[in-house]
Write a protein that holds these residues in place. Structure first.
Motif, PDB file in Angstrom:
ATOM      1  N   UNK A   7       0.901  -1.381   0.382  1.00  0.00           N
ATOM      2  CA  UNK A   7       0.088   0.053  -0.660  1.00  0.00           C
ATOM      3  C   UNK A   7       0.948   1.007  -0.052  1.00  0.00           C
ATOM      4  N   UNK A   8       1.767   1.685   0.442  1.00  0.00           N
ATOM      5  CA  UNK A   8       3.002   2.395   0.725  1.00  0.00           C
ATOM      6  C   UNK A   8       3.335   2.613  -0.676  1.00  0.00           C
ATOM      7  N   UNK A   9       4.276   1.589  -1.599  1.00  0.00           N
ATOM      8  CA  UNK A   9       4.193   1.465  -2.577  1.00  0.00           C
ATOM      9  C   UNK A   9       3.291   2.393  -3.426  1.00  0.00           C
ATOM     10  N   UNK A  10       2.507   1.522  -3.890  1.00  0.00           N
ATOM     11  CA  UNK A  10       0.687   2.053  -5.034  1.00  0.00           C
ATOM     12  C   UNK A  10       1.460   3.565  -3.980  1.00  0.00           C
ATOM     13  N   UNK A  11       1.256   4.379  -3.049  1.00  0.00           N
ATOM     14  CA  UNK A  11       0.794   5.524  -3.007  1.00  0.00           C
ATOM     15  C   UNK A  11       1.391   6.404  -3.508  1.00  0.00           C
ATOM     16  N   UNK A  12       3.158   5.536  -3.365  1.00  0.00           N
ATOM     17  CA  UNK A  12       4.251   6.640  -3.725  1.00  0.00           C
ATOM     18  C   UNK A  12       4.391   6.668  -4.634  1.00  0.00           C
ATOM     19  N   UNK A  13       3.891   5.140  -5.578  1.00  0.00           N
ATOM     20  CA  UNK A  13       3.791   5.843  -6.790  1.00  0.00           C
ATOM     21  C   UNK A  13       2.572   6.557  -7.587  1.00  0.00           C
ATOM     22  N   UNK A  14       1.797   7.136  -6.611  1.00  0.00           N
ATOM     23  CA  UNK A  14      -0.167   7.453  -7.529  1.00  0.00           C
ATOM     24  C   UNK A  14      -0.710   6.804  -7.822  1.00  0.00           C
ATOM     25  N   UNK A  15      -0.304   5.665  -7.037  1.00  0.00           N
ATOM     26  CA  UNK A  15      -1.592   4.189  -7.881  1.00  0.00           C
ATOM     27  C   UNK A  15      -1.966   3.650  -7.235  1.00  0.00           C
ATOM     28  N   UNK A  16      -2.493   2.163  -7.361  1.00  0.00           N
ATOM     29  CA  UNK A  16      -2.779   1.094  -6.344  1.00  0.00           C
ATOM     30  C   UNK A  16      -3.112   0.212  -6.959  1.00  0.00           C
ATOM     31  N   UNK A  17      -3.159  -0.809  -5.899  1.00  0.00           N
ATOM     32  CA  UNK A  17      -2.745  -2.343  -5.718  1.00  0.00           C
ATOM     33  C   UNK A  17      -3.718  -3.078  -6.490  1.00  0.00           C
ATOM     34  N   UNK A  18      -4.078  -3.886  -7.420  1.00  0.00           N
ATOM     35  CA  UNK A  18      -4.886  -4.437  -8.048  1.00  0.00           C
ATOM     36  C   UNK A  18      -4.340  -6.120  -7.503  1.00  0.00           C
ATOM     37  N   UNK A  19      -5.751  -5.828  -6.754  1.00  0.00           N
ATOM     38  CA  UNK A  19      -5.285  -7.508  -5.545  1.00  0.00           C
ATOM     39  C   UNK A  19      -4.373  -7.617  -5.010  1.00  0.00           C
ATOM     40  N   UNK A  20      -4.307  -8.617  -4.366  1.00  0.00           N
ATOM     41  CA  UNK A  20      -3.035  -8.656  -3.474  1.00  0.00           C
ATOM     42  C   UNK A  20      -3.346  -8.033  -2.100  1.00  0.00           C
ATOM     43  N   UNK A  21      -2.598  -8.547  -0.993  1.00  0.00           N
ATOM     44  CA  UNK A  21      -3.096  -7.212   0.714  1.00  0.00           C
ATOM     45  C   UNK A  21      -1.832  -6.382   0.331  1.00  0.00           C
ATOM     46  N   UNK A  22      -3.148  -5.181   0.829  1.00  0.00           N
ATOM     47  CA  UNK A  22      -2.040  -4.058   0.783  1.00  0.00           C
ATOM     48  C   UNK A  22      -0.625  -3.972   2.019  1.00  0.00           C
ATOM     49  N   UNK A  23      -1.429  -4.572   3.460  1.00  0.00           N
ATOM     50  CA  UNK A  23      -0.679  -5.058   4.380  1.00  0.00           C
ATOM     51  C   UNK A  23       0.927  -5.409   3.675  1.00  0.00           C
ATOM     52  N   UNK A  24       0.702  -6.544   2.907  1.00  0.00           N
ATOM     53  CA  UNK A  24       2.315  -7.503   2.700  1.00  0.00           C
ATOM     54  C   UNK A  24       3.152  -6.506   2.280  1.00  0.00           C
ATOM     55  N   UNK A  25       3.996  -6.963   3.002  1.00  0.00           N
ATOM     56  CA  UNK A  25       5.646  -6.469   2.776  1.00  0.00           C
ATOM     57  C   UNK A  25       6.834  -6.658   2.204  1.00  0.00           C
ATOM     58  N   UNK A  26       7.138  -5.836   1.530  1.00  0.00           N
ATOM     59  CA  UNK A  26       8.574  -5.563  -0.121  1.00  0.00           C
ATOM     60  C   UNK A  26       9.489  -5.956   1.097  1.00  0.00           C
ATOM     61  N   UNK A  27      10.264  -6.983   0.474  1.00  0.00           N
ATOM     62  CA  UNK A  27      11.913  -6.612   1.407  1.00  0.00           C
ATOM     63  C   UNK A  27      13.036  -7.045  -0.116  1.00  0.00           C
ATOM     64  N   UNK A  28      12.286  -6.755  -0.907  1.00  0.00           N
ATOM     65  CA  UNK A  28      13.575  -7.290  -2.170  1.00  0.00           C
ATOM     66  C   UNK A  28      12.292  -6.400  -3.754  1.00  0.00           C
ATOM     67  N   UNK A  29      13.225  -5.546  -4.661  1.00  0.00           N
ATOM     68  CA  UNK A  29      13.089  -6.097  -5.850  1.00  0.00           C
ATOM     69  C   UNK A  29      13.439  -6.613  -7.109  1.00  0.00           C
ATOM     70  N   UNK A  30      13.243  -7.558  -7.906  1.00  0.00           N
ATOM     71  CA  UNK A  30      13.416  -7.838  -8.501  1.00  0.00           C
ATOM     72  C   UNK A  30      13.308  -8.116  -9.978  1.00  0.00           C
TER      73      UNK A  30
END
Length: 458
Positions: A7-30
């Protein structure tokens, strides 16, 4: 990576999350679906020959939590207009949340990666430091480096390359520098910029990006660098052999091709013995130590950290020996006139009294200066008394011609059409005790020559 929710990523990108858990934590980008795992955000990059969206399903199946995409896909995702640009926005968001983090940005026509490696070693002696892998210095590489920082990271080294005006300003928008290091202005990318003054102006954007409290670190030996000094709004620290340099090289010797450098800063003097080859590394050393001065770090501790330093990045003055006793200097990661000349001088010094081979390919992106600069490299081979020259490929033919015109060379210089021909010639003629330098622009793939001599597979 600093943990962040979807949810914080989506907000930072001025976008929204489609599906998935907004509280799920991301700890790497690949960017490679094969590296996806739980907690990963898969970045779907659209390239010239591949489209990351084709691999979203694989990434999610491997455990990725969600994907960052520029078109709708099945599964949890955040939809943006441009995924690479969005990666830059996300990287900036992470940096802005780390108030203790200091960004050291560096640019230059040559020496960036070697200096970056020295900075990583030196700054790690003071506090946790993140620096790029390889040459991650563009609009995708810089965010990927930023994604490596943690809440403990104190220093972020940001290598910045440019192929046009505005490129470095864009990168500085992702990672605003506290210290900007400007190494040199050479001939690399002349085809894009047209003139060396154009190169200097574009790379000088790294100084204009500094705030009033920021510090510019400049090569006092390069007049084009110093002409950009007025773009820095605050303090300036200089390095080099020039008498007025703040971190000055007062003595330089070579021991088996490795620099022994005396540095002076005010009343402080230190002798540093580098574990890398080539006298040009002395200036990279001085640049790294000047960066320590800019950060108000201890001069003696900084120089101690770099004593005996070796470089992590591959194919940059990488020295190995074959079972038959041939010394191979693999400097084939990239090439421009300045770095090629430095490599040749290192070859001449290391192979003093032995048979020396320069295996040289095209130096690309030189524009109208290409013929002149390749010719000059051939002539330099003669002046340095290099024993044998092999010019590889049509783009390097002028190197062979320059050598032929400079001296009365016969078989000392040869032109071969491709890498395979160079390998065949060398395997037939090199002997115990010979020294072989391999150097060309990355796209030439000349590292295969070194690998063949060493019996390695690519």
């Amino acid at each position: 990576m600093i943990p962040i929710t979807l949810s914080e990523i989506a907000a930072a990108l001025s976008s929204s999350l489609v599906g998935g858990d907004p509280d799920a934590v991301i700890d790497t980008v690949v960017v490679d679906s094969r590296l996806a795992s739980a907690g990963a955000l898969f970045l779907a990059v659209v390239g010239e020959t591949h489209d990351g969206h084709d691999y979203v399903e694989q990434a999610l199946a491997a455990g990725a939590t969600a994907a960052l995409v520029s078109r709708p896909v099945p599964g949890p995702h955040i939809l943006v207009e441009d995924t690479v640009a969005a990666a830059g926005v996300l990287a900036r968001h992470l940096i802005d949340g780390q108030h203790h983090l200091q960004v050291v940005a560096l640019t230059g026509s040559s020496g960036k990666t070697s200096t970056k490696d020295m900075l990583r070693v030196m700054l790690s002696a003071f506090a946790p430091t993140v620096a790029p892998q390889g040459s991650f210095n563009n609009e995708l590489g810089l965010p990927r480096t930023v994604f490596e920082i943690t809440q403990q990271t104190r220093y972020l080294v940001a290598e910045m390359g440019a192929r046009g005006a505005g490129h470095i300003a864009y990168l500085c928008g992702i990672a605003p520098p506290h210290v900007s290091l400007f190494l040199n202005v050479g001939h690399a990318h002349l085809s894009e910029f047209g003139t060396r003054e154009g190169i200097a102006s574009a790379k000088g954007e790294i100084l204009a990006a500094l705030g009033p409290a920021g510090v510019a670190v400049l090569n006092a030996d390069d007049s084009r660098v110093m002409e950009q000094a007025g773009r820095a709004p605050g303090r300036v620290v200089t390095f080099g052999q020039a008498p007025g340099a703040d971190v000055r090289i007062t003595d330089l010797a070579l021991a088996a091709g490795k620099p022994v450098v005396t540095l002076q800063h005010g009343d402080d003097v230190a002798v540093v013995r580098l574990g890398v080859h080539g006298e040009h590394q002395a200036l990279n050393l001085a640049a790294a130590v000047a960066t320590a001065v800019a950060l108000d770090l201890d001069f003696a501790a900084a120089t101690r950290a770099l004593d005996g330093v070796t470089l992590d990045s591959r194919w940059r003055m990488e020295v190995d020996q074959t079972p038959d006793g041939v010394t191979v200097i693999n400097d084939a990661y990239n090439a421009n006139p300045e770095s090629t000349a430095a490599g040749l001088r290192a070859l001449a010094e290391m192979g003093r009294g032995a048979t020396t081979w320069a295996v040289l390919g095209e130096m690309r992106e030189l524009g109208d200066a290409a013929l002149t600069e390749h010719d000059a490299i051939g002539r330099l081979c003669v002046r340095l008394n290099i024993s044998r020259l092999i010019a590889v490929g049509d783009g390097a033919r002028a190197i062979h011609m320059g050598a032929a015109h400079e001296g009365s060379w016969g078989r000392e210089s040869v032109f071969v059409p491709d890498v395979e021909a160079a390998i065949a010639l060398l395997l037939d003629e090199v002997a115990h005790g010979d020294y072989v330098l391999v150097k060309a622009s990355r796209a030439v793939g000349l590292e295969r020559v070194a690998q063949a001599l060493l019996g390695e597979t690519s």
